[in-house]
Design a protein around this motif. Structure first.
Motif, PDB file in Angstrom:
ATOM      1  N   GLU A 108       0.832  -1.184   0.000  1.00  0.00           N
ATOM      2  CA  GLU A 108       0.000   0.000   0.000  1.00  0.00           C
ATOM      3  C   GLU A 108       0.877   1.248   0.000  1.00  0.00           C
ATOM      4  N   GLY A 109       0.321   2.367  -0.506  1.00  0.00           N
ATOM      5  CA  GLY A 109       1.091   3.587  -0.624  1.00  0.00           C
ATOM      6  C   GLY A 109       1.673   4.063   0.696  1.00  0.00           C
ATOM      7  N   ASP A 110       0.900   3.945   1.803  1.00  0.00           N
ATOM      8  CA  ASP A 110       1.420   4.407   3.083  1.00  0.00           C
ATOM      9  C   ASP A 110       2.579   3.550   3.561  1.00  0.00           C
ATOM     10  N   ALA A 111       2.657   2.280   3.114  1.00  0.00           N
ATOM     11  CA  ALA A 111       3.798   1.437   3.473  1.00  0.00           C
ATOM     12  C   ALA A 111       5.084   1.982   2.856  1.00  0.00           C
ATOM     13  N   TYR A 112       5.012   2.475   1.604  1.00  0.00           N
ATOM     14  CA  TYR A 112       6.193   3.084   0.979  1.00  0.00           C
ATOM     15  C   TYR A 112       6.597   4.358   1.728  1.00  0.00           C
ATOM     16  N   ARG A 113       5.645   5.139   2.152  1.00  0.00           N
ATOM     17  CA  ARG A 113       5.969   6.356   2.900  1.00  0.00           C
ATOM     18  C   ARG A 113       6.632   6.007   4.228  1.00  0.00           C
ATOM     19  N   ASP A 114       6.130   4.975   4.886  1.00  0.00           N
ATOM     20  CA  ASP A 114       6.752   4.523   6.132  1.00  0.00           C
ATOM     21  C   ASP A 114       8.189   4.077   5.890  1.00  0.00           C
ATOM     22  N   MET A 115       8.430   3.399   4.770  1.00  0.00           N
ATOM     23  CA  MET A 115       9.775   2.932   4.459  1.00  0.00           C
ATOM     24  C   MET A 115      10.737   4.092   4.287  1.00  0.00           C
ATOM     25  N   ILE A 116      10.326   5.137   3.587  1.00  0.00           N
ATOM     26  CA  ILE A 116      11.201   6.295   3.388  1.00  0.00           C
ATOM     27  C   ILE A 116      11.597   6.889   4.731  1.00  0.00           C
ATOM     28  N   GLU A 117      10.634   6.994   5.647  1.00  0.00           N
ATOM     29  CA  GLU A 117      10.904   7.582   6.957  1.00  0.00           C
ATOM     30  C   GLU A 117      11.806   6.687   7.807  1.00  0.00           C
ATOM     31  N   ALA A 118      11.687   5.363   7.627  1.00  0.00           N
ATOM     32  CA  ALA A 118      12.344   4.441   8.551  1.00  0.00           C
ATOM     33  C   ALA A 118      13.680   3.897   8.058  1.00  0.00           C
ATOM     34  N   GLN A 119      13.908   3.824   6.749  1.00  0.00           N
ATOM     35  CA  GLN A 119      14.965   2.952   6.239  1.00  0.00           C
ATOM     36  C   GLN A 119      16.390   3.369   6.614  1.00  0.00           C
ATOM     37  N   GLU A 120      16.604   4.623   6.977  1.00  0.00           N
ATOM     38  CA  GLU A 120      17.962   5.029   7.348  1.00  0.00           C
ATOM     39  C   GLU A 120      18.249   4.848   8.831  1.00  0.00           C
ATOM     40  N   THR A 121      17.227   4.742   9.664  1.00  0.00           N
ATOM     41  CA  THR A 121      17.457   4.695  11.116  1.00  0.00           C
ATOM     42  C   THR A 121      16.807   3.506  11.814  1.00  0.00           C
ATOM     43  N   HIS A 122      15.832   2.866  11.198  1.00  0.00           N
ATOM     44  CA  HIS A 122      15.111   1.770  11.855  1.00  0.00           C
ATOM     45  C   HIS A 122      16.032   0.576  12.062  1.00  0.00           C
ATOM     46  N   TRP A 123      15.944  -0.049  13.229  1.00  0.00           N
ATOM     47  CA  TRP A 123      16.840  -1.149  13.589  1.00  0.00           C
ATOM     48  C   TRP A 123      16.816  -2.289  12.584  1.00  0.00           C
ATOM     49  N   TRP A 124      15.620  -2.600  12.037  1.00  0.00           N
ATOM     50  CA  TRP A 124      15.507  -3.748  11.132  1.00  0.00           C
ATOM     51  C   TRP A 124      16.275  -3.500   9.837  1.00  0.00           C
ATOM     52  N   PHE A 125      16.107  -2.327   9.238  1.00  0.00           N
ATOM     53  CA  PHE A 125      16.820  -2.010   8.007  1.00  0.00           C
ATOM     54  C   PHE A 125      18.326  -1.976   8.239  1.00  0.00           C
ATOM     55  N   ARG A 126      18.755  -1.368   9.335  1.00  0.00           N
ATOM     56  CA  ARG A 126      20.185  -1.205   9.579  1.00  0.00           C
ATOM     57  C   ARG A 126      20.867  -2.543   9.849  1.00  0.00           C
TER      58      ARG A 126
ATOM     59  N   PHE B 191      19.855  -7.992  16.613  1.00  0.00           N
ATOM     60  CA  PHE B 191      19.690  -8.548  15.267  1.00  0.00           C
ATOM     61  C   PHE B 191      21.033  -8.548  14.532  1.00  0.00           C
ATOM     62  N   GLY B 192      21.819  -7.498  14.707  1.00  0.00           N
ATOM     63  CA  GLY B 192      23.101  -7.390  14.012  1.00  0.00           C
ATOM     64  C   GLY B 192      24.109  -8.441  14.417  1.00  0.00           C
ATOM     65  N   LEU B 193      23.961  -9.040  15.601  1.00  0.00           N
ATOM     66  CA  LEU B 193      24.862 -10.117  16.014  1.00  0.00           C
ATOM     67  C   LEU B 193      24.840 -11.283  15.036  1.00  0.00           C
ATOM     68  N   GLU B 194      23.743 -11.428  14.309  1.00  0.00           N
ATOM     69  CA  GLU B 194      23.624 -12.558  13.390  1.00  0.00           C
ATOM     70  C   GLU B 194      24.566 -12.449  12.200  1.00  0.00           C
ATOM     71  N   ALA B 195      25.092 -11.250  11.928  1.00  0.00           N
ATOM     72  CA  ALA B 195      26.093 -11.121  10.864  1.00  0.00           C
ATOM     73  C   ALA B 195      27.296 -11.995  11.169  1.00  0.00           C
ATOM     74  N   GLY B 196      27.737 -12.005  12.425  1.00  0.00           N
ATOM     75  CA  GLY B 196      28.846 -12.865  12.828  1.00  0.00           C
ATOM     76  C   GLY B 196      28.449 -14.321  12.951  1.00  0.00           C
ATOM     77  N   LEU B 197      27.249 -14.576  13.478  1.00  0.00           N
ATOM     78  CA  LEU B 197      26.801 -15.961  13.631  1.00  0.00           C
ATOM     79  C   LEU B 197      26.718 -16.683  12.287  1.00  0.00           C
ATOM     80  N   LEU B 198      26.270 -15.983  11.251  1.00  0.00           N
ATOM     81  CA  LEU B 198      26.114 -16.615   9.943  1.00  0.00           C
ATOM     82  C   LEU B 198      27.453 -16.906   9.269  1.00  0.00           C
ATOM     83  N   GLU B 199      28.540 -16.357   9.797  1.00  0.00           N
ATOM     84  CA  GLU B 199      29.873 -16.750   9.338  1.00  0.00           C
ATOM     85  C   GLU B 199      30.217 -18.154   9.818  1.00  0.00           C
ATOM     86  N   LEU B 200      29.576 -18.583  10.908  1.00  0.00           N
ATOM     87  CA  LEU B 200      29.962 -19.824  11.578  1.00  0.00           C
ATOM     88  C   LEU B 200      28.966 -20.955  11.378  1.00  0.00           C
TER      89      LEU B 200
END
Length: 242
Positions: free
Chosen positions: A2-20, A216-225
Motif C-alpha cells: 500500500e502507498g502508506d507502506a512506501y511512505r513509512d519505508m522512506i521515513e524508517a529505512q535510514e534509522t530503523h533497527w531492522w533495516f540497519r 539482530f546485528g549479532l547474526e552477521a557474525g553468527l552466519l559466518e559460523l
C-alpha cells in the motif's frame, strides 16, 4: 504494498533497527561470495533502502513498478530506474547482470516461477542471485496482509524452487533468529488485536531501537559460523549454473 507502506519505508529505512541490522548481515554475506565491480539489478527496489549496499558491488539498475517509489528513487539516487514489473519487464537494459537482488520481493509476486526464470535469464553465467523472504506460513498475520504478501516460505521449499529455476544454492539460512520469540509474541497478539503489527514500520524509541539493532546485528557474525535453525526470514545466495 500500500502507498502508506512506501511512505513509512522512506521515513524508517535510514534509522530503523531492522533495516540497519539487515543491511549489515547482507553486506557481510555478499562480501563472502560476490566479487565487486559488476552490473547489479535490484528487483523491486522500493524506496531504495538496499541501494547504498548494492552500489558497493557495481553499477546498479533499480527495477520498480510503483510510481511513488520509482519517483523517489529517481530523485534520491544516481541509478538507472526502470519502471516495470517482474516477470513482464522488457526494457533492453535488463540483461547481463553479475548480481541480482530480490530482497523481500518474491513473496509479493503471484507468478513466482516466472519471476525466478526472469531473473535467471538476466544473469550472466556464474552470476549471483541473493534472495530474502519471510519464513513460516504459520507466522502469517495482518502484517503480511498489509504488505500484500502472497506466501511465506520454509528453507527446503525455497531451495527447491531456486534449483528448479537453474540455480545452484551456495548458501542458505534462516535469519532474524535472536528476536524470534518476541516477534512471535507480537504476531500471536496481532491475531487477537489486528493492527498491532503495523506499528513495526515506525522506529521505536531510540534506546530500544539501538538494542534491537545490536541484537539482530549479532547474526552477521553468527552466519559466518553456522546456519541458523529458525528465524523470521530466510536468506539465500545462489549462482547461475552453466
Amino acid at each position: 504494498m500500500e502507498g502508506d507502506a512506501y511512505r513509512d519505508m522512506i521515513e524508517a529505512q535510514e534509522t530503523h533497527w531492522w533495516f540497519r541490522a539487515r543491511g549489515k548481515i547482507l553486506a557481510r554475506l555478499l562480501r563472502r561470495f560476490v566479487p565487486a565491480g559488476g552490473r547489479v539489478l535490484e528487483v523491486g527496489a522500493g524506496t531504495g533502502a538496499n541501494l547504498p549496499l548494492l552500489e558497493g558491488f557495481g553499477t546498479v539498475t533499480a527495477l520498480e513498478p510503483n510510481p511513488f517509489a520509482a519517483d523517489h528513487l529517481a530523485r534520491r539516487f544516481e541509478v538507472e530506474v526502470v519502471r516495470e514489473a517482474v516477470p513482464a519487464a522488457t526494457h533492453p537494459s535488463l540483461r547481463g547482470f553479475d548480481l541480482i537482488a530480490a530482497l523481500d520481493v518474491l513473496e509479493h509476486i503471484e507468478e513466482e516461477t516466472r519471476a525466478l526464470e526472469f531473473m535467471v535469464r538476466r544473469l550472466r553465467p556464474g552470476g549471483w542471485l541473493v534472495v530474502t523472504v519471510p519464513a513460516f506460513a504459520w507466522l502469517w498475520s495482518s502484517h503480511d496482509e498489509r504488505l500484500r504478501h502472497k506466501r511465506r516460505y520454509r528453507r527446503p521449499e525455497l531451495a527447491a524452487k531456486l534449483a528448479r529455476a537453474g540455480l545452484a544454492v551456495e548458501f542458505q539460512s534462516y535469519f532474524n533468529c535472536l528476536l524470534f520469540l518476541p516477534a512471535l509474541a507480537v504476531r500471536l497478539l496481532d491475531r487477537h488485536r489486528p493492527g498491532v503489527a503495523q506499528a513495526g514500520a515506525k522506529r521505536p524509541p531510540a534506546i530500544l531501537n539501538r538494542c534491537l539493532e545490536f541484537t539482530f546485528g549479532l547474526e552477521a557474525g553468527l552466519l559466518e559460523l553456522l546456519r541458523l535453525p529458525f528465524g523470521l526470514s530466510i536468506v539465500a545466495l545462489a549462482r547461475k549454473t552453466a
